[in-house]
Write a protein that holds these residues in place. Structure first.
Motif, PDB file in Angstrom:
ATOM      1  N   ALA A   1       0.923  -1.354   0.129  1.00 51.54           N
ATOM      2  CA  ALA A   1      -0.003  -0.014  -0.099  1.00 51.54           C
ATOM      3  C   ALA A   1       0.877   1.270  -0.029  1.00 51.54           C
ATOM      4  O   ALA A   1       0.515   2.295  -0.592  1.00 51.54           O
TER       5      ALA A   1
ATOM      6  N   ASP B   1      -0.366   3.309  -2.897  1.00 50.66           N
ATOM      7  CA  ASP B   1      -1.121   4.650  -2.597  1.00 50.66           C
ATOM      8  C   ASP B   1      -0.647   5.986  -3.331  1.00 50.66           C
ATOM      9  O   ASP B   1      -1.791   6.704  -3.663  1.00 50.66           O
TER      10      ASP B   1
ATOM     11  N   ARG C   1      -5.557   7.479  -2.709  1.00 51.45           N
ATOM     12  CA  ARG C   1      -5.466   6.887  -1.563  1.00 51.45           C
ATOM     13  C   ARG C   1      -6.356   5.493  -1.219  1.00 51.45           C
ATOM     14  O   ARG C   1      -7.348   5.476  -1.716  1.00 51.45           O
TER      15      ARG C   1
ATOM     16  N   SER D   1      -9.926   2.231  -3.667  1.00 49.06           N
ATOM     17  CA  SER D   1      -9.831   3.675  -3.487  1.00 49.06           C
ATOM     18  C   SER D   1     -11.016   4.472  -3.963  1.00 49.06           C
ATOM     19  O   SER D   1     -11.544   4.014  -5.017  1.00 49.06           O
TER      20      SER D   1
END
Length: 164
Positions: free
Chosen positions: A36, A40, A45, A88
């Protein structure tokens, strides 16, 4: 971390897999955090991660990524046991094949290339794992490090890889 991702889907349809992830261990809290942390900033996010608990001894309810909490859920019948789903709010959903950490380098290369290929029929994570096992039988020779199945394969350096 070893990661191979499919380029944008030119057909406009949803692919079964968006790529493959080859974690170094079965320590899911640590491995998910590393995955992640890389994805990310690239994808937006990450808010949730879903895994099938079959191959993971410890399932964290949440991990911390780049200063925010990511919830981790587990699903036994709804999620492929050889896959992982990342969600996300800004960029959608990604489904990745999880190559078992003990997989030999050549087998892993083939699996990662197949999962991230832009051409060919869509295949599920389990279908790719089953085809790889059938190709080499259930008793592939052990690799130099005892990790199983180091088999010949061209193309490892040709993968579109992140963090390798």
């Amino acid at each position: 971390m070893r990661l191979a991702l499919r380029s944008e889907n030119s057909s406009g349809g949803r692919a079964e897999l968006d790529g493959a992830w080859w974690p170094r261990s079965r320590d899911l809290p640590s491995e998910l955090s590393a995955l992640a942390d890389v994805l990310d900033p690239l994808w937006g996010r990450i808010t949730r991660i879903a895994v099938n608990p079959r191959h993971w001894p410890i399932l964290p309810p949440r991990i911390f990524v780049n200063g925010h909490v990511v919830r981790v859920g587990w699903f036994t019948s709804e999620l492929d046991p050889h896959g992982i789903t990342l969600l996300s709010y800004t960029a959608g959903r990604w489904d990745l094949l999880v190559v078992p950490p003990e997989t030999g380098a050549s087998s892993a290369a083939r699996l990662m290339a197949a999962a991230s290929a832009d051409a060919g029929p869509p295949r599920t994570a389990t279908a790719l794992m089953t085809a790889e096992r059938a190709r080499h039988g259930s008793r592939a020779p052990a690799g130099k490090d005892g990790s199983g199945g180091v088999l010949s394969s061209p193309g490892w350096n040709q993968l579109r890889a992140v963090g390798m």
